[in-house]
Design a protein around this motif. Structure first.
Motif, mmCIF file in Angstrom:
data_model
loop_
_atom_site.group_PDB
_atom_site.id
_atom_site.type_symbol
_atom_site.label_atom_id
_atom_site.label_comp_id
_atom_site.label_asym_id
_atom_site.label_seq_id
_atom_site.Cartn_x
_atom_site.Cartn_y
_atom_site.Cartn_z
ATOM 1 N N HIS A 11 0.822 -1.225 0.000
ATOM 2 C CA HIS A 11 0.000 0.000 0.000
ATOM 3 C C HIS A 11 0.845 1.259 0.000
ATOM 4 N N ASP A 12 2.085 1.182 0.532
ATOM 5 C CA ASP A 12 2.933 2.371 0.595
ATOM 6 C C ASP A 12 3.682 2.620 -0.715
ATOM 7 N N CYS A 13 3.492 1.749 -1.702
ATOM 8 C CA CYS A 13 4.115 1.957 -3.024
ATOM 9 C C CYS A 13 3.167 2.819 -3.846
ATOM 10 N N ARG A 14 3.348 4.117 -3.745
ATOM 11 C CA ARG A 14 2.438 5.071 -4.377
ATOM 12 C C ARG A 14 3.220 6.063 -5.232
ATOM 13 N N PRO A 15 2.581 6.622 -6.253
ATOM 14 C CA PRO A 15 3.286 7.602 -7.097
ATOM 15 C C PRO A 15 3.532 8.895 -6.330
ATOM 16 N N ALA A 16 4.675 9.492 -6.593
ATOM 17 C CA ALA A 16 5.021 10.743 -5.921
ATOM 18 C C ALA A 16 4.545 11.957 -6.701
ATOM 19 N N GLU A 45 11.751 9.458 -12.933
ATOM 20 C CA GLU A 45 12.029 9.426 -11.497
ATOM 21 C C GLU A 45 11.105 8.436 -10.791
ATOM 22 N N GLU A 46 9.883 8.311 -11.280
ATOM 23 C CA GLU A 46 8.935 7.363 -10.690
ATOM 24 C C GLU A 46 9.429 5.932 -10.870
ATOM 25 N N VAL A 47 9.963 5.629 -12.041
ATOM 26 C CA VAL A 47 10.505 4.299 -12.290
ATOM 27 C C VAL A 47 11.695 4.024 -11.378
ATOM 28 N N ASP A 48 12.552 5.008 -11.198
ATOM 29 C CA ASP A 48 13.701 4.850 -10.300
ATOM 30 C C ASP A 48 13.242 4.633 -8.858
ATOM 31 N N ARG A 49 12.215 5.374 -8.442
ATOM 32 C CA ARG A 49 11.705 5.209 -7.074
ATOM 33 C C ARG A 49 11.109 3.810 -6.873
ATOM 34 N N LEU A 50 10.448 3.313 -7.898
ATOM 35 C CA LEU A 50 9.872 1.969 -7.796
ATOM 36 C C LEU A 50 10.969 0.922 -7.640
ATOM 37 N N ALA A 51 12.047 1.080 -8.400
ATOM 38 C CA ALA A 51 13.165 0.138 -8.286
ATOM 39 C C ALA A 51 13.790 0.202 -6.889
ATOM 40 N N GLU A 52 13.939 1.413 -6.361
ATOM 41 C CA GLU A 52 14.491 1.565 -5.011
ATOM 42 C C GLU A 52 13.559 0.986 -3.967
ATOM 43 N N TRP A 53 12.247 1.177 -4.158
ATOM 44 C CA TRP A 53 11.268 0.641 -3.209
ATOM 45 C C TRP A 53 11.330 -0.883 -3.186
ATOM 46 N N CYS A 54 11.487 -1.505 -4.354
ATOM 47 C CA CYS A 54 11.591 -2.962 -4.423
ATOM 48 C C CYS A 54 12.829 -3.459 -3.685
ATOM 49 N N ASP A 78 9.319 13.351 -31.281
ATOM 50 C CA ASP A 78 10.741 13.120 -31.091
ATOM 51 C C ASP A 78 10.965 11.699 -30.567
ATOM 52 N N PRO A 79 12.074 11.069 -30.919
ATOM 53 C CA PRO A 79 12.358 9.717 -30.407
ATOM 54 C C PRO A 79 12.509 9.735 -28.888
ATOM 55 N N HIS A 80 11.955 8.739 -28.236
ATOM 56 C CA HIS A 80 12.009 8.654 -26.779
ATOM 57 C C HIS A 80 13.193 7.785 -26.351
ATOM 58 N N PRO A 81 14.073 8.318 -25.516
ATOM 59 C CA PRO A 81 15.198 7.505 -25.039
ATOM 60 C C PRO A 81 14.689 6.358 -24.175
ATOM 61 N N PRO A 82 15.402 5.246 -24.147
ATOM 62 C CA PRO A 82 14.936 4.083 -23.385
ATOM 63 C C PRO A 82 14.963 4.317 -21.876
ATOM 64 N N ILE A 83 14.159 3.539 -21.179
ATOM 65 C CA ILE A 83 14.138 3.542 -19.719
ATOM 66 C C ILE A 83 15.175 2.538 -19.215
ATOM 67 N N TYR A 84 15.932 2.920 -18.205
ATOM 68 C CA TYR A 84 16.924 2.027 -17.624
ATOM 69 C C TYR A 84 16.561 1.698 -16.180
ATOM 70 N N ILE A 85 16.680 0.432 -15.831
ATOM 71 C CA ILE A 85 16.493 -0.019 -14.449
ATOM 72 C C ILE A 85 17.760 -0.744 -14.025
ATOM 73 N N LYS A 86 18.482 -0.150 -13.110
ATOM 74 C CA LYS A 86 19.751 -0.694 -12.628
ATOM 75 C C LYS A 86 20.729 -0.926 -13.773
ATOM 76 N N GLY A 87 20.748 0.007 -14.707
ATOM 77 C CA GLY A 87 21.686 -0.059 -15.812
ATOM 78 C C GLY A 87 21.243 -0.914 -16.981
ATOM 79 N N THR A 88 20.099 -1.555 -16.866
ATOM 80 C CA THR A 88 19.600 -2.411 -17.938
ATOM 81 C C THR A 88 18.451 -1.712 -18.652
ATOM 82 N N ALA A 89 18.531 -1.626 -19.981
ATOM 83 C CA ALA A 89 17.483 -0.970 -20.752
ATOM 84 C C ALA A 89 16.227 -1.837 -20.782
ATOM 85 N N VAL A 90 15.086 -1.192 -20.581
ATOM 86 C CA VAL A 90 13.797 -1.886 -20.621
ATOM 87 C C VAL A 90 13.367 -2.046 -22.075
#
Length: 251
Positions: A11-16, A45-54, A78-90
């Motif tokens: 329940h505490d995993c909420r968007p900031a 930043e939301e994706v990064d926070r989710l990874a940190e929360w996990c 415009d082209p969208h740069p990829p999302i990275y989670i712990k250095g790995t591209a999604v």
């Protein structure tokens, strides 16, 4: 109980940020970001926070199974740069299956409908087998409603309104085939869609806490609902405008 317990324990995993939304069901978590003026800062930043929360809560975030889908209707996007989670591209995909529904980046439901029709055709084999064994028409209809109609109408209020004419005909052909096999009339897909839209709208109207409850506003006469303004055909054929039109036509 598993989906409920997962939502309770997380329940505490909420968007900031107000432009982001986090949807949780069972062990599946989805982050939705509304990007304005090409500013993806809040979403990333939301994706990064989710990874940190996990990491903090001893949960393993499987980057290999994580997918990114971008819905962008701009002509000169415009082209969208990829999302990275712990250095790995999604991995970025053009469509993915979310809770049983195939969602495409252009929000065209051809893939979803073709998957449903293919799966329903596989079940028709069993319906024919039951008929060959001389089961009654009532049993055949019950089998159809449980194993075939349930597939064809899964989340139908979400996608049917924006289906193409060819997709609707393909869905209805399955119903006609099952009707011939069962030897009894079966409800049309379009009628089921209308019935479920009205049922869902009725529940939303009765629940003031529902986020979209305010979209159903009565006119001063108290008999009809105020129509929703729509600029695109896609929005006009979506659930809420369609539900308002069906409610007004039923009065």
């Amino acid at each position: 109980m598993s989906p409920f317990l997962y939502s309770l324990f997380t329940h505490d995993c909420r968007p900031a940020d107000g432009s982001d939304t986090i949807i949780k069901f069972a062990d599946d978590t989805t982050v939705i970001g509304l990007i304005s003026d090409n500013d993806e800062t809040a979403y990333r930043e939301e994706v990064d926070r989710l990874a940190e929360w996990c990491d903090t809560n001893n949960l393993l975030l499987n980057t290999k199974k994580t997918k990114e889908l971008i819905v962008d209707y701009r002509r000169n996007a415009d082209p969208h740069p990829p999302i990275y989670i712990k250095g790995t591209a999604v991995e970025r995909v053009s469509s993915f299956k979310f809770l049983g529904v195939h969602i495409s980046e252009d929000l065209i439901w051809m893939t979803n409908c073709s998957k449903l029709v293919k799966k329903a055709h596989q079940r028709l084999f069993f319906l024919r087998t039951l008929r060959k064994n001389h089961l009654s028409s009532d049993i055949l209809v019950n089998f159809y409603r449980c194993t075939i109609e349930s597939i064809l109408t899964n989340c139908i209020t979400v996608w049917y309104g924006n289906c193409s004419a060819s997709d609707r005909k393909a869905l209805q052909r399955v119903v006609k085939t099952a009707q011939r096999i069962a030897g009894a009339p079966l409800p049309a897909i379009k009628d089921i869609y209308r019935k479920r839209c009205l049922k869902r709208a009725g529940k939303i109207i009765k629940d003031p806490s529902y986020p979209s409850h305010g979209l159903f506003t009565l006119l001063p006469s108290g008999r009809r609902y105020r129509s929703l303004r729509t600029k695109t055909t896609r929005y006009r054929n979506s659930f809420f405008p369609t539900a308002v039109r069906l409610l007004n036509s039923a009065t």
